[in-house]
Design a protein around this motif. Structure first.
Motif, short mmCIF file in Angstrom:
data_model
loop_
_atom_site.label_atom_id
_atom_site.label_comp_id
_atom_site.label_asym_id
_atom_site.label_seq_id
_atom_site.Cartn_x
_atom_site.Cartn_y
_atom_site.Cartn_z
N UNK A 1 1.02 -1.18 0.11
CA UNK A 1 0.06 0.09 0.14
C UNK A 1 1.02 1.24 0.14
N UNK A 2 1.90 1.41 0.85
CA UNK A 2 3.02 2.45 0.99
C UNK A 2 3.77 2.78 -0.32
N UNK A 3 3.91 1.52 -1.03
CA UNK A 3 4.75 1.57 -2.44
C UNK A 3 3.62 2.21 -3.40
N UNK A 4 2.51 1.61 -3.47
CA UNK A 4 1.47 2.15 -4.52
C UNK A 4 1.18 3.74 -4.34
N UNK A 5 1.14 4.13 -3.16
CA UNK A 5 0.87 5.54 -2.62
C UNK A 5 2.11 6.37 -2.85
#
Length: 546
Positions: free
Chosen positions: A237-241
């Motif tokens: 989730x952090x990587x995608x955002x």
């Protein structure tokens, strides 16, 4: 032939009274567990007698009656029990005694159980406790104090002395979400999730610290403890955002530990025929996880001196609060906690108290505090004697954190939680072992408690939408209302927008606005954006609104 056989025999190495280990294969299995999962030896037990000739004896061993086996064993089936005199604190590589159960070292049950409502076990605190003194209350600090603490904290942050520690192992199951709890959208106009809000609050503090120091912007390390249930989804989730605008190098993830589950007799529960059932070791497991993951060493390598920890489900948490940090530094506190006043005597929150009179500070859970103490009132102030609620916002010096990790390794205490546990045979009522984050407080020579406004710094998101307490809607309303007050204090005005027919809009979800966390951390620096301007209720203020 006898002489040939005796060539390889050794003289007797055990005497009556010695302690010995016995090979596990000499016993019939007590349960349907693979021998590979059992220790190689059992015991230690005492030698009662020597049988046979001197060169090749067998021994009578004091076997516990429940094992129901013939107590005579040949010397080849035994090992001597040897204590390590040079390193007495070092554990033996041979497993501990197993007298009818798998012993678990150092389980502490500091409370007694009695049957409560619906047959659930309730606990009552057995030790004498007294109210905590010297809380830094809202009334007990001035504007000058706050400004001094803020500057002191910001200078420490600018010097790279602060790290932020997030407990994010929880799933959003109770909220009706399959994602980690930090991914949850509480319903703000921006639709930002909890992770997003907290990341931007960190960014804002970094900018404030750079402004006061006149140097380049500091990157506050953000250590995020996940669980096996949330780790992969959280990292992804952090990587995608795009790490919500933070530098990826300052966001570090590590895993919470797990402990075996036990049945009510202390035996290990199997999740599968070849797999032991394990459960997360509680929020207090972070102390061990910090070391085993290398996070503690990484903090030290980066020059961190203070660590600000909190839970992911507080929508109003002031991450990296410089006022809180500055107060702790000024007082020389090795540990500090933010507290709020109890809403009412029956509120289901833990409270801070002193063990005995003048003893260490502890947290007493609501189920452990005697009802008479929960309702007791201070005649001088008219407030509850046990008034200061734990909201799980704790600050540590790194030196104290390192000391706690060492203590927990050598003298860790476990709490017992009785729960239904899935196992190979279905579901059993068993025991999960947990550590609590506040178990470390008894080792703090000085613990500072700082009161904060509940409506400004605590909005737990624990229950599903529509719940009367701790729901996403309540947290959303609190945040919008707080930001609305900041806008008004900065000289702005709030008005309801108009519908197409000219009537004013109204809302049952409350009033206020959403301020971008990048604009203000605690209501500061909003005059240029808000003064003399009008903002619609339930709108988003990002510096271009109004």
């Amino acid at each position: 032939m006898i002489e040939q056989a005796n060539k390889h025999r050794r003289p007797s190495q055990f005497a009556v009274g010695d302690l010995v280990w016995v090979k596990s294969k000499e016993f019939a299995p007590e349960e349907s567990i693979s021998q590979k999962l059992l220790p190689a030896y059992r015991g230690p037990w005492q030698v009662l007698d020597v049988i046979g000739d001197v060169d090749g004896p067998s021994y009578v061993i004091e076997i516990p009656p429940h094992l129901r086996t013939y107590p005579v064993f040949h010397a080849s089936k035994l090992l001597p029990c040897v204590t390590n005199e040079l390193f007495q604190s070092r554990r033996s590589a041979i497993p501990p005694s197993m007298d009818g159960k798998y012993d678990v070292d150092k389980i502490v049950v500091e409370s007694t159980y009695h049957t409560g409502r619906r047959g659930r076990p309730q606990r009552q605190y057995k030790e004498t406790v007294s109210p905590v003194p010297n809380v830094v209350t809202l009334e007990g600090r001035s504007a000058d104090d706050i400004q001094r603490w803020r500057e002191l904290g910001l200078r420490a942050i600018a010097s790279g002395e602060l790290a932020v520690l997030l407990l994010a192992g929880g799933q959003g199951t109770r909220l009706g979400s399959s994602q980690p709890k930090g991914c949850y959208d509480i319903g703000l106009p921006s639709r930002k999730c909890l992770f997003h809000l907290q990341a931007e609050r960190i960014s804002r503090v970094q900018k404030m610290a750079a402004n006061i120091s006149g140097q380049g912007q500091t990157k506050i390390p953000w250590f995020i403890m996940t669980s096996e249930f949330t780790h992969t989804a959280t990292v992804s989730y952090f990587q995608r955002h795009g790490y919500f605008g933070l530098d990826p190098s300052q966001v570090l993830f590590f895993l919470q530990g797990k402990l075996p589950c036990l049945d009510e007799n202390g035996k290990i529960i199997l999740e599968k025929p070849y797999k032991i059932a394990r459960a997360p070791d509680g929020n207090g497991g972070l102390y061990t996880a910090l070391k085993t993951s290398g996070s503690l060493s990484e903090m030290e390598r980066r020059g961190v001196r203070y660590v600000d920890g909190y839970c992911v489900d507080n929508a109003l948490v002031r991450v990296a609060d410089p006022v809180y940090l500055g107060l702790s530094i000024e007082r020389g506190a090795v540990c500090a906690s933010k507290v709020v006043r109890k809403a009412h005597p029956e509120e289901r929150v833990g409270v801070f108290a002193q063990r005995g009179v003048g003893g260490p500070t502890v947290v007493v859970e609501y189920s452990e505090l005697d009802k008479s103490l929960a309702h007791a009132v201070d005649p001088q102030t008219g407030r509850l004697l046990f008034n200061w609620s734990n909201i799980c916002i704790h600050l540590y010096s790194l030196d104290f954190l390192k000391r706690v990790v060492t203590i927990f390794e050598e003298h860790a205490k476990y709490h017992v939680a009785k729960k239904a546990i899935p196992c190979v045979d279905g579901t059993v009522f068993g025991v999960k072992l947990e550590r609590f984050i506040f178990d470390a407080f008894v080792y703090a020579p000085c613990l500072t408690l700082m009161e904060v406004e509940r409506e400004e710094e605590f909005a737990a998101v624990k229950n599903p939408a529509g719940s009367p307490t701790e729901s996403p809607e309540i947290a959303c309303r609190k945040l919008l209302k707080m930001h609305g007050k900041w806008v008004i204090a900065a000289g702005g005005r709030l008005e309801w927008g108009k519908q197409e027919n000219g009537d004013h809009k109204g809302s049952e979800t409350g009033w206020g606005v959403e301020l971008d966390p990048l604009l203000s951390h605690a209501g500061e620096d909003l005059e240029m954006i808000c003064k003399g301007k009008v903002f619609e209720h339930l709108s988003q203020v990002n510096g271009r609104s109004g």
